[in-house]
Design a protein around this motif. Sequence first.
Motif, PDB file in Angstrom:
ATOM      1  N   VAL A 176     -11.944 -11.530 -30.417  1.00  0.00           N
ATOM      2  CA  VAL A 176     -12.266 -12.197 -29.165  1.00  0.00           C
ATOM      3  C   VAL A 176     -11.140 -11.846 -28.197  1.00  0.00           C
ATOM      4  N   ILE A 177     -11.480 -11.203 -27.102  1.00  0.00           N
ATOM      5  CA  ILE A 177     -10.463 -10.681 -26.186  1.00  0.00           C
ATOM      6  C   ILE A 177     -10.010 -11.747 -25.206  1.00  0.00           C
ATOM      7  N   GLU A 178     -10.953 -12.445 -24.635  1.00  0.00           N
ATOM      8  CA  GLU A 178     -10.628 -13.397 -23.577  1.00  0.00           C
ATOM      9  C   GLU A 178     -11.628 -14.538 -23.654  1.00  0.00           C
ATOM     10  N   ALA A 179     -11.161 -15.746 -23.515  1.00  0.00           N
ATOM     11  CA  ALA A 179     -12.060 -16.887 -23.593  1.00  0.00           C
ATOM     12  C   ALA A 179     -11.557 -18.001 -22.693  1.00  0.00           C
ATOM     13  N   ARG A 218     -16.053 -10.593 -25.903  1.00  0.00           N
ATOM     14  CA  ARG A 218     -15.807 -10.108 -27.257  1.00  0.00           C
ATOM     15  C   ARG A 218     -16.086  -8.612 -27.284  1.00  0.00           C
ATOM     16  N   GLU A 219     -15.234  -7.856 -27.962  1.00  0.00           N
ATOM     17  CA  GLU A 219     -15.504  -6.432 -28.088  1.00  0.00           C
ATOM     18  C   GLU A 219     -16.793  -6.228 -28.884  1.00  0.00           C
ATOM     19  N   ALA A 220     -17.580  -5.244 -28.443  1.00  0.00           N
ATOM     20  CA  ALA A 220     -18.848  -4.953 -29.101  1.00  0.00           C
ATOM     21  C   ALA A 220     -18.615  -4.251 -30.437  1.00  0.00           C
ATOM     22  N   GLY A 240     -23.341  -5.833 -26.474  1.00  0.00           N
ATOM     23  CA  GLY A 240     -22.822  -4.989 -25.397  1.00  0.00           C
ATOM     24  C   GLY A 240     -21.331  -5.155 -25.279  1.00  0.00           C
ATOM     25  N   PRO A 241     -20.668  -4.305 -24.506  1.00  0.00           N
ATOM     26  CA  PRO A 241     -19.217  -4.348 -24.418  1.00  0.00           C
ATOM     27  C   PRO A 241     -18.684  -5.614 -23.787  1.00  0.00           C
ATOM     28  N   VAL A 242     -19.483  -6.278 -22.964  1.00  0.00           N
ATOM     29  CA  VAL A 242     -19.060  -7.532 -22.348  1.00  0.00           C
ATOM     30  C   VAL A 242     -20.150  -8.567 -22.561  1.00  0.00           C
ATOM     31  N   SER A 243     -19.777  -9.709 -23.116  1.00  0.00           N
ATOM     32  CA  SER A 243     -20.752 -10.766 -23.341  1.00  0.00           C
ATOM     33  C   SER A 243     -21.326 -11.252 -22.011  1.00  0.00           C
ATOM     34  N   GLU A 302     -13.757 -20.393 -27.568  1.00  0.00           N
ATOM     35  CA  GLU A 302     -13.906 -19.502 -28.718  1.00  0.00           C
ATOM     36  C   GLU A 302     -12.576 -18.861 -29.057  1.00  0.00           C
ATOM     37  N   VAL A 303     -12.290 -18.758 -30.358  1.00  0.00           N
ATOM     38  CA  VAL A 303     -11.040 -18.180 -30.841  1.00  0.00           C
ATOM     39  C   VAL A 303     -11.361 -17.131 -31.909  1.00  0.00           C
ATOM     40  N   PRO A 304     -10.417 -16.220 -32.187  1.00  0.00           N
ATOM     41  CA  PRO A 304     -10.671 -15.164 -33.179  1.00  0.00           C
ATOM     42  C   PRO A 304     -10.835 -15.729 -34.587  1.00  0.00           C
ATOM     43  N   VAL A 305     -11.582 -14.974 -35.402  1.00  0.00           N
ATOM     44  CA  VAL A 305     -11.747 -15.294 -36.816  1.00  0.00           C
ATOM     45  C   VAL A 305     -11.277 -14.091 -37.634  1.00  0.00           C
TER      46      VAL A 305
END
Length: 322
Positions: free
Chosen positions: A170-173, A198-200, A188-191, A161-164
């Motif tokens: 998206v913080i970390e993938a 991803r940040e909530a 939630g704050p953590v998937s 997953e990458v940012p859009v």
Amino acid sequence: MMDPLDAIRRDPPNVWLTSFYGFDPANWGYLGFSTPGQRKGFIARSEPGVLVVVYGTGTAAPDELGKVIGVLQCSHRVNSAKAFMSPVAWAAKERSAESAGKWELGVKAIRAWRVAPESRPLIAEFANVTYTPGRGQAIGSQGMPLTAAEARKLLDIDLQEVPVFGEIPVIEAAFGKGSDVLSPTKPGPVSQNPFMVREAEGPKSLYILVLDGDTAAFLGRDDSGQKIIKVGVSITPVGRCDDHNRALPRGVFSWRVLRSNDNVGAEPFPRSRAAIEGETEMKRVLVAHGQSLGGEFFLAGDQAIDRAWKSGMKKANEWASL
């Protein structure tokens, strides 16, 4: 909004095929069309949450041509291309003879995944029924739905997953099989999905980070007394700064929070949308008065940085008051 696995498993699948000159959803956050009829046709024949498989064509990098390079998940929200692109990408698009004035009618993307470079399938093998060389122009201009068998191949591809652009960061993938990576993201704050964090949705702050160290040495050229900066939004700008520093080897360079809601005595914005609009405004100012170093990174002087910060905060506050 249909989740990705449902889109794949639906009969017929809610999965389409198109071609791009590359895959950069962090800056190009949309699926573009050239005529109203093409965009209306796509919306009429798909459902919100539709997955769009992208293969490389035209001026894409040589190792992307004719291969599946990414997947977009699209809403049915429409607007002009400029509204769904970073200011950096928009300026570059309009300067280029290849893209100026093209793909102006946008459908907003909400999530995106890139295909692992080492395992990009050839489009002729992936979409062995839908794709033919003779259909390439039609696929690129208006898209085509994939068959059920073709859509299910996404479950076995290595994706990340990458940012859009315009969406929650998206913080970390990590890379994983499509069957895992495309699972619905829990709130939630953590998937709860182990492949992506991803940040909530919720309060967000604007921030500007500055890279401390010898800027000219980092650039390999004269810096004219300017600074390397990064702009963004986050629940915790200090935490994001720490993340970027962990990605650097120990040495003379390090990131520092130069501006954030907290260090100017402002409360976080109550919704991510306000902060995201403020971030876009900062990028717009920095494109005009600084120099893009790619994505969210810029070279800018103190005056341009201050101007961008004030303009971004103003825009975010306007959105927060709506």
